[in-house]
Design a protein around this motif. Structure first.
Motif, short mmCIF file in Angstrom:
data_model
loop_
_atom_site.label_atom_id
_atom_site.label_comp_id
_atom_site.label_asym_id
_atom_site.label_seq_id
_atom_site.Cartn_x
_atom_site.Cartn_y
_atom_site.Cartn_z
N LEU A 1 0.66 -1.34 0.16
CA LEU A 1 -0.02 -0.22 0.31
C LEU A 1 0.96 0.99 0.01
O LEU A 1 0.88 2.18 -0.95
N SER A 2 1.41 1.23 0.39
CA SER A 2 2.69 2.57 0.90
C SER A 2 3.43 2.31 -0.29
O SER A 2 3.49 3.75 -1.40
N ILE A 3 4.11 1.58 -1.40
CA ILE A 3 4.38 1.82 -2.78
C ILE A 3 3.31 2.20 -3.26
O ILE A 3 4.18 3.64 -4.29
N LEU A 4 2.44 1.69 -3.55
CA LEU A 4 1.10 2.79 -3.63
C LEU A 4 0.83 4.02 -4.03
O LEU A 4 0.38 4.74 -5.37
N VAL A 5 0.89 3.99 -2.66
CA VAL A 5 0.99 5.19 -2.83
C VAL A 5 2.33 6.66 -2.74
O VAL A 5 1.89 7.36 -3.34
N VAL A 6 2.94 5.87 -3.13
CA VAL A 6 4.15 6.90 -3.02
C VAL A 6 4.24 6.97 -4.37
O VAL A 6 5.08 7.52 -5.11
N THR A 7 4.11 5.74 -4.95
CA THR A 7 4.04 5.67 -6.60
C THR A 7 3.64 6.80 -7.20
O THR A 7 3.13 7.37 -8.38
N ALA A 8 2.22 6.81 -6.72
CA ALA A 8 0.36 7.59 -7.00
C ALA A 8 1.40 9.55 -7.47
O ALA A 8 0.97 10.40 -7.66
N ASN A 9 1.89 9.42 -5.87
CA ASN A 9 2.90 11.23 -5.38
C ASN A 9 3.38 10.94 -6.81
O ASN A 9 3.71 12.82 -6.86
N TYR A 10 4.86 10.19 -6.83
CA TYR A 10 6.05 10.49 -7.68
C TYR A 10 5.06 10.83 -8.78
O TYR A 10 5.74 11.93 -10.14
#
Length: 349
Positions: free
Chosen positions: A22-31
Motif C-alpha cells: 500500500l505504501s508503494i502504491l501511495v508513493v508511486t501515485a505521489n511521484y
C-alpha cells in the motif's frame, strides 16, 4: 525464524506485507503527480495554471519588478519578439519559483537580478539551429547574444522528454531594454488580474489583461480533473484497506485478547496496546518506503529540489491520512470486537 513464525501466526507478517504494498502504491501515485505537474509546466514553457498575460497600456513604460507590491511569490516573463527560431524571454522572479530540470550548470537565483549582470539560461536545443555568432564559447565559457547584447550562459535546461523549454532562451529581465511586448505572470495573487492593474511602490499602473486560452487555466481543466480523480481513488483505497487490514489483524488476535481478558487485564488496556502495535507497524512500513524513495529520487536526480520538497510534503499528508483511516477503522472494529466478549459476562473462569 521463531519471530517470523510468531508474526505469521498472529497476522503481523501479512499486515507488514500488505502495508508495504500500500505504501508503494501511495508513493508511486505521489511521484506520478509530481512528474505530471512538472511535465505540464515544461510543455507550457514554464507557464503555470494561474498565469495571466498582459501588456502595459503605456507601451513605452518600464518598471522595477522587484518593487511590485505583493506578499505572494511571482515570476514574470517578457515575451521578446526577436524573430529567432527559438523563443526568447526575459525573466524576473520574487521569492520561490519553479526550477526546471537542468542538463548542466544552474538556474537563476535571486542574486542574478538587478546587480548589473547579464545571465542566460538556455534550453538544451538552443544553438543547434541558430547562427554560431548567437551562441559561442570564449575563454572556456559559453555566451549568448540577444538584441545586440552578450549574456553569459550559466545553465542549460531540459527534461528527459521533449518539451517547449528545449528551445527556450531566458535572460534576466533587468538586462533588457524596454520591449513593448507581452508579459506573462505566474502568481496566485488574483488581485492584479481582477483589478487589471499593478501596484508598484503604492502606485497603481493600469494593464490590459489579454485572454489567451493556450496560456490560461482552461488547458489544465481535464488534467486537474484526472489528478483529482486519482487522489479520490487513492483515498478510497486507503479507507477500505485500512478497514480490511484492521479486521484481519484483530480477528487473528481475538484468542489472545480473550486470554488476556480472562487473566484480569482490562479490554481497553489490551486494545490500547494492540492499537499502538498496529500503528507502529504501519508507520515503519510507510516510513521505510517513503524515506527509501525520497533518497533514491534525490540521488538519481529524478525530480528537482523544489519538486522533492513538494513530494515529501505530500508524503507526510498521505501518512496523516493513513493514520487517520487506521484510527477510524480501529475505533469501528473495537466496538465490534468488544461486544462478543462483553456478552460472555464478567466471569473470567
Amino acid at each position: 525464524m521463531k519471530k517470523l513464525k510468531q508474526w505469521l501466526r498472529d497476522g503481523s507478517l501479512w499486515l507488514i506485507i500488505l502495508y508495504l504494498l500500500l505504501s508503494i502504491l501511495v508513493v508511486t501515485a505521489n511521484y506520478y503527480q509530481i512528474k505530471q505537474e512538472e511535465m505540464n509546466l515544461l510543455t507550457r514553457g514554464l507557464y503555470n495554471s494561474t498565469s495571466f498575460t498582459f501588456a502595459f497600456q503605456n507601451s513605452s513604460l518600464s518598471i522595477d519588478w522587484k518593487k511590485l507590491d505583493t506578499d505572494k511569490p511571482y515570476t514574470v516573463f517578457n515575451e521578446l519578439d526577436t524573430k529567432q527560431k527559438y523563443e526568447d524571454r526575459a525573466i524576473y522572479f520574487n521569492e520561490k519559483t519553479f526550477v526546471p530540470p537542468m542538463v548542466s550548470g544552474r538556474y537563476f537565483t535571486a542574486t542574478d537580478f538587478y546587480t548589473g549582470q547579464r545571465f542566460a539560461v538556455l534550453g538544451q536545443e538552443v544553438g543547434e539551429s541558430v547562427r554560431k555568432e548567437d551562441v559561442f564559447e570564449k575563454n572556456g565559457k559559453e555566451y549568448f547574444r540577444l538584441a545586440g547584447k552578450t549574456f553569459e550562459v550559466i545553465g542549460r535546461m531540459g527534461a528527459s522528454y521533449p518539451s517547449e523549454v528545449d528551445e527556450l532562451a531566458l535572460v534576466n529581465m533587468d538586462a533588457i531594454d524596454n520591449h513593448p511586448n507581452l508579459y506573462v505572470m505566474n502568481t496566485k495573487d488574483n488581485k492584479m488580474k481582477q483589478d487589471q492593474a499593478l501596484s508598484v511602490n503604492q502606485n497603481s499602473i493600469p494593464i490590459q489583461v489579454i485572454d489567451r486560452t493556450d496560456h490560461g487555466a482552461q488547458r489544465y481543466l481535464s488534467t486537474d480533473s484526472y489528478q483529482k480523480g486519482i487522489l479520490i481513488f487513492i483515498a478510497g483505497i486507503l479507507m477500505i484497506t485500512s478497514l480490511l487490514f484492521n479486521q484481519y489483524w484483530f480477528n487473528k488476535r481475538k484468542n489472545e485478547i480473550c486470554i488476556l481478558w480472562q487473566h484480569g487485564i482490562p479490554l481497553r488496556k489490551v486494545y490500547k496496546r494492540m492499537t499502538v502495535q498496529y500503528l507502529l507497524l504501519v508507520s515503519i512500513c510507510y516510513g521505510l518506503v517513503s524515506l527509501g524513495s525520497s533518497f533514491l529520487f534525490a540521488v538519481w536526480g529524478e525530480i528537482t529540489v523544489d519538486s522533492l520538497r513538494s513530494y515529501v510534503s505530500q508524503l507526510l499528508i498521505a501518512y496523516g491520512l493513513i493514520l487517520l483511516f487506521s484510527l477510524l477503522s480501529i475505533w469501528v472494529l473495537k466496538g465490534i470486537g468488544l461486544k462478543p466478549i462483553d456478552e460472555k459476562g464478567t466471569s473470567r473462569s
